[in-house]
Enzyme design. Structure first.
Site, PDB file in Angstrom:
ATOM      1  N   GLU A 261      -1.345  -3.688  -7.289  1.00 12.52           N
ATOM      2  CA  GLU A 261      -1.223  -4.411  -6.017  1.00 12.52           C
ATOM      3  C   GLU A 261       0.354  -5.093  -5.948  1.00 12.52           C
ATOM      4  O   GLU A 261       0.682  -5.632  -6.845  1.00 12.52           O
ATOM      5  CB  GLU A 261      -2.382  -5.653  -5.982  1.00 12.52           C
ATOM      6  CG  GLU A 261      -2.203  -6.514  -4.798  1.00 12.52           C
ATOM      7  CD  GLU A 261      -2.332  -5.925  -3.592  1.00 12.52           C
ATOM      8  OE1 GLU A 261      -1.396  -6.328  -2.722  1.00 12.52           O
ATOM      9  OE2 GLU A 261      -2.961  -4.971  -3.350  1.00 12.52           O
ATOM     10  N   THR A 305      -2.175  -2.586   2.289  1.00 12.07           N
ATOM     11  CA  THR A 305      -3.074  -1.812   1.332  1.00 12.07           C
ATOM     12  C   THR A 305      -3.843  -0.571   1.847  1.00 12.07           C
ATOM     13  O   THR A 305      -3.947   0.675   1.094  1.00 12.07           O
ATOM     14  CB  THR A 305      -3.826  -2.645   0.366  1.00 12.07           C
ATOM     15  OG1 THR A 305      -2.995  -3.530  -0.129  1.00 12.07           O
ATOM     16  CG2 THR A 305      -4.922  -1.994  -0.506  1.00 12.07           C
ATOM     17  N   HIS A 423      -1.193 -10.397  -5.866  1.00 14.18           N
ATOM     18  CA  HIS A 423      -1.174 -10.579  -4.548  1.00 14.18           C
ATOM     19  C   HIS A 423      -0.784 -11.648  -4.004  1.00 14.18           C
ATOM     20  O   HIS A 423      -1.114 -13.016  -4.566  1.00 14.18           O
ATOM     21  CB  HIS A 423      -2.569 -10.338  -3.802  1.00 14.18           C
ATOM     22  CG  HIS A 423      -2.728  -9.896  -2.299  1.00 14.18           C
ATOM     23  ND1 HIS A 423      -2.594 -10.934  -1.453  1.00 14.18           N
ATOM     24  CD2 HIS A 423      -3.074  -8.981  -1.585  1.00 14.18           C
ATOM     25  CE1 HIS A 423      -2.746 -10.309  -0.357  1.00 14.18           C
ATOM     26  NE2 HIS A 423      -2.792  -9.150  -0.384  1.00 14.18           N
ATOM     27  N   ASP A 482       1.251  -0.206  -4.308  1.00 14.13           N
ATOM     28  CA  ASP A 482       0.745   0.211  -2.995  1.00 14.13           C
ATOM     29  C   ASP A 482       1.609  -0.390  -1.860  1.00 14.13           C
ATOM     30  O   ASP A 482       2.063   0.421  -0.978  1.00 14.13           O
ATOM     31  CB  ASP A 482      -0.577  -0.479  -2.709  1.00 14.13           C
ATOM     32  CG  ASP A 482      -0.550  -1.961  -2.590  1.00 14.13           C
ATOM     33  OD1 ASP A 482       0.276  -2.440  -3.384  1.00 14.13           O
ATOM     34  OD2 ASP A 482      -1.539  -2.538  -2.172  1.00 14.13           O
ATOM     35  N   HIS A 483       2.404  -1.410  -2.017  1.00 20.30           N
ATOM     36  CA  HIS A 483       3.548  -1.620  -0.872  1.00 20.30           C
ATOM     37  C   HIS A 483       4.416  -3.018  -1.555  1.00 20.30           C
ATOM     38  O   HIS A 483       4.234  -3.424  -2.611  1.00 20.30           O
ATOM     39  CB  HIS A 483       2.966  -2.282   0.162  1.00 20.30           C
ATOM     40  CG  HIS A 483       1.588  -3.255   0.070  1.00 20.30           C
ATOM     41  ND1 HIS A 483       1.986  -4.576  -0.337  1.00 20.30           N
ATOM     42  CD2 HIS A 483       0.492  -3.285   0.182  1.00 20.30           C
ATOM     43  CE1 HIS A 483       0.998  -5.573  -0.559  1.00 20.30           C
ATOM     44  NE2 HIS A 483      -0.141  -4.458  -0.065  1.00 20.30           N
TER      45      HIS A 483
END
Length: 692
Positions: A261, A305, A423, A482-483
């Protein structure tokens, strides 16, 4: 001077005077928000002028509705319209601060899918100065209630109200004309919402987004099988070349897709105060059997996500606005990785420590063909609030509890494991946080290394279990970020983290790199410098597993290990990176040196060709998704997914797992004489160790 103020005060006590007052105060409030709360990139004097005037046309139009009425009703209609517009502005300020984008109707409609623990995020996002956007409304209401501004009960002539409506619409067209003169194709070729707000305004963006949403609904109805021909022609004309060295190398192996994440590439080998932030992931990255890619980029938009999952599982891009999983995950036809692998003898499962409604996973995963989905209700430890942080169960607890189900999956299996602790807003209690914060002075950024270190520890514990359980040497382990975790709005902090005085658009483009690693026993690893992105992950994995996708499946990415990749990495906003060029807006940088380029005629042609490729592939992907084109095509040997085949309830899943242990005793637990291997999992999570 006294007479002037008396005359001015008298004017304010008329309907027209109050109309002008509320319009001007809203206009200036919005403009100040543009300048201080958003990064719209108004560079030239004409862009600055357009950004200054663009809140005014719709303000005149909407406040002008009240001019058709009289007395108290007209005044309070203006206040209500102001409150609605200002709330839309306020909501976008909060959303933009975290996501560097503006709210869309799709996001608002899907907010129920992502609002878990949102109050914690809002507490971190909200700045006290954000509330100042409401100040002018509060003052106006006080002035009305105390009668310092008196309600004018005289009706305005209807022709004045009509004139104001016509004038506002004409003003809107002038704004649009100036905008398209400065930015041709503003509403037809742009992939970036910042441009629309900068040129047309936040309210116009909302109207345009509503139009786009409606178009998406109708496009599916109008689609036909012939619409797929352009996509198939593109794939035919853009082959990646064969992957002779690696094709089928991991055939029949288990597959883990480990979702890191918000994890960015710069964290690999990054040290703070002499300590590695992610020592376990670093070791995995440099392992002799790990193929690591150091020029791999995330390509997400608003779906974050969910966009990453869309690309990783389907090799289709997310949408320019909203989330494809939310908007189309329930209804569309897909030919995703879980369905493909299930039809090649794999057991397929996804694991996530939050509720199945998050990003509409509970429905989307059925459309993608996941046989099992272990969500929050499968993890008893998730019922205790202190075991959760941000958007779900803490990673160390989640991963440890996940192996209870992993060990029961018949082999070979395809298992996706989604972590969440790293996150935003990067919160961890003292008992979990054992790594020092950075000192950039940005509270949003400084906790990032703390949660990244926690994720790394959880990853290390998970890998150790795989080794003890005999899964490490019998699995292909795919690990990816993911990002981004730190948005481009934190430029001073980014510069400090990277050891730079400042960062430019090139630096920020390079900052979008995320890790992509494939560990496989028997494969000669190393760091691969090819340029690619999340869209390329699925073809790469399928080729390693010996499943031919070229010429059969509709996948818009290319195998990262193929011999003739084009190496163009499109971003969702229409910008791109290649080994030669990095294009951000109108600027083009030399990718190797980071220097801003003054292009030759030949270079301009190449950049234009690359841009055309980017626009084409993004447009084709959008057509596949928004028109549900895969319903018109079934690959050879593929069976269409029937969502009714899947039941993710706890009782049905546990019953199915128990039955599979008898019918197909190939799981880790079955091979261990039916005994659990959970004791092989070692964790230092205080929530799990304090009772021992």
């Amino acid at each position: 001077m006294v007479k002037f103020f008396n005359r001015l005060y008298a004017k304010l006590n008329t309907t027209l005077g109050f109309f002008i007052l509320i319009t001007v105060t809203y206009w200036l409030t919005t403009y100040l928000a543009y300048r201080t709360k958003f990064t719209l990139g108004a560079e030239t004097p004409i862009q600055q002028f357009i950004m200054f005037i663009n809140p005014l046309p719709t303000a005149l139009l909407l406040f002008g509705i009240a001019l058709y009425f009289r007395g108290r009703l007209a005044y309070w209609l203006m206040v209500i319209v102001d409150l609605i517009q200002t709330t839309w502005l306020f909501a976008n300020i909060l959303y933009y601060r975290e996501f560097s984008d503006f709210l869309s109707i799709s996001i608002v409609k899907g907010s129920g899918s992502v609002d878990n623990n949102l109050s914690k995020s809002l507490a971190g996002i909200l700045h006290a100065t954000d509330l100042l956007v409401y100040l002018h409304i509060v003052i106006l209401i006080i002035l009305l209630l105390t009668k310092l501004i008196k309600v004018d009960r005289r009706p305005l002539k209807k022709r004045f109200a009509v004139t104001m409506t016509v004038f506002s619409l004409a003003f809107m067209m002038v704004d649009y004309g100036l905008s398209v003169r400065d930015r041709s194709g503003l509403l037809t070729r742009t992939f970036d919402n910042n441009y629309i707000v900068k040129y047309l305004g936040l309210n116009e963006y909302a109207a345009f987004n509503a139009y786009q949403t409606q178009q998406q609904a109708t496009s599916r109805e109008r689609a036909s099988k012939s619409d797929l021909k352009a996509v198939q022609q593109y794939l035919k004309e853009n082959p990646a070349g064969e992957n002779f060295q690696y094709f089928g190398k991991e055939q029949g192996k288990n597959v883990f897709v480990f979702h890191l994440e918000s994890f960015q590439q710069f964290l690999i080998d990054y040290k703070w105060k002499g300590q590695e932030v992610t020592p376990n992931i670093n070791a995995f990255y440099h392992d002799q059997n790990t193929l690591s890619f150091d020029n791999f980029f995330h390509q997400v938009a608003q779906g974050k996500t969910s966009d990453a999952e869309m690309m990783m599982e389907n090799s289709l891009y997310g949408l320019p606005t909203g989330s494809a999983m939310i908007n189309y995950g329930t209804s569309n036809t897909f030919q995703a990785a879980p369905a493909i692998l299930a039809q090649h003898g794999y057991t397929t499962a996804a694991m996530h420590g939050d509720v199945p409604s998050f990003w509409n996973r509970g429905n989307t995963y059925k459309s993608w063909g996941y046989q099992d989905f272990f969500s929050k209700s499968f993890f008893p430890n998730a019922n205790k609030p202190s075991n959760n942080v941000g958007y779900g169960l803490k990673d160390k607890i989640f991963l440890r509890d996940s192996v209870n189900y992993i060990q029961q999956l018949p082999q070979p299996f395809y298992a996706k494991v989604i972590t969440v602790t790293n996150h935003y807003p990067y919160l961890l209690g003292k008992k979990d946080a054992d790594f020092p914060k950075t000192d950039t002075g940005d509270n949003t950024v400084d906790g990032y290394v703390v949660t990244a270190h926690y994720l790394d520890q959880a990853f290390g514990e998970f890998i150790n279990y795989l080794k003890k359980a005999g899964l490490y040497d019998n699995s292909m382990i795919v690990v990816y970020g993911d990002h981004y975790g730190i948005s481009n709005n934190h430029r001073p902090a980014i510069a400090k983290l990277l050891g730079k005085k400042s960062v430019n658009n090139y630096d920020l483009a390079m900052f979008q790199k995320v890790p992509f690693m494939i560990h496989a026993p028997g494969v000669q690893g190393g760091v691969n410098h090819t340029y690619g992105g999340e869209i390329d992950a699925l073809p790469t994995m399928m080729d390693l597993l010996g499943i031919k996708t070229t010429g059969n499946y509709i996948m818009l990415g290319q195998d990262l290990l193929s011999t003739q990749r084009n190496q163009i990495v499109p971003f969702r906003d229409g910008n791109f990176v290649t080994p030669q060029y990095t294009k951000v807006g109108s600027q083009v940088y030399d990718t190797a040196t980071g220097k801003l380029m003054k292009l030759t005629a030949t270079q301009k042609e190449q950049v234009a060709a690359d841009q055309n490729h980017v626009n084409t592939v993004l447009g084709l992907s959008d057509k596949v998704v928004t028109r549900d084109l895969l319903r018109f095509y079934t690959p050879v040997g593929f069976k269409k997914v029937d969502k009714s085949d899947y039941d993710y309830s706890v009782s049905a899943t546990k019953k199915r797992l128990k039955q599979e242990q008898k019918e197909d005793p190939t799981s880790v637990q079955a091979k261990n004489g039916g005994k659990s291997t959970l004791s092989d999992y070692q964790t230092d999570a205080p929530e799990l160790t304090k009772s021992k």
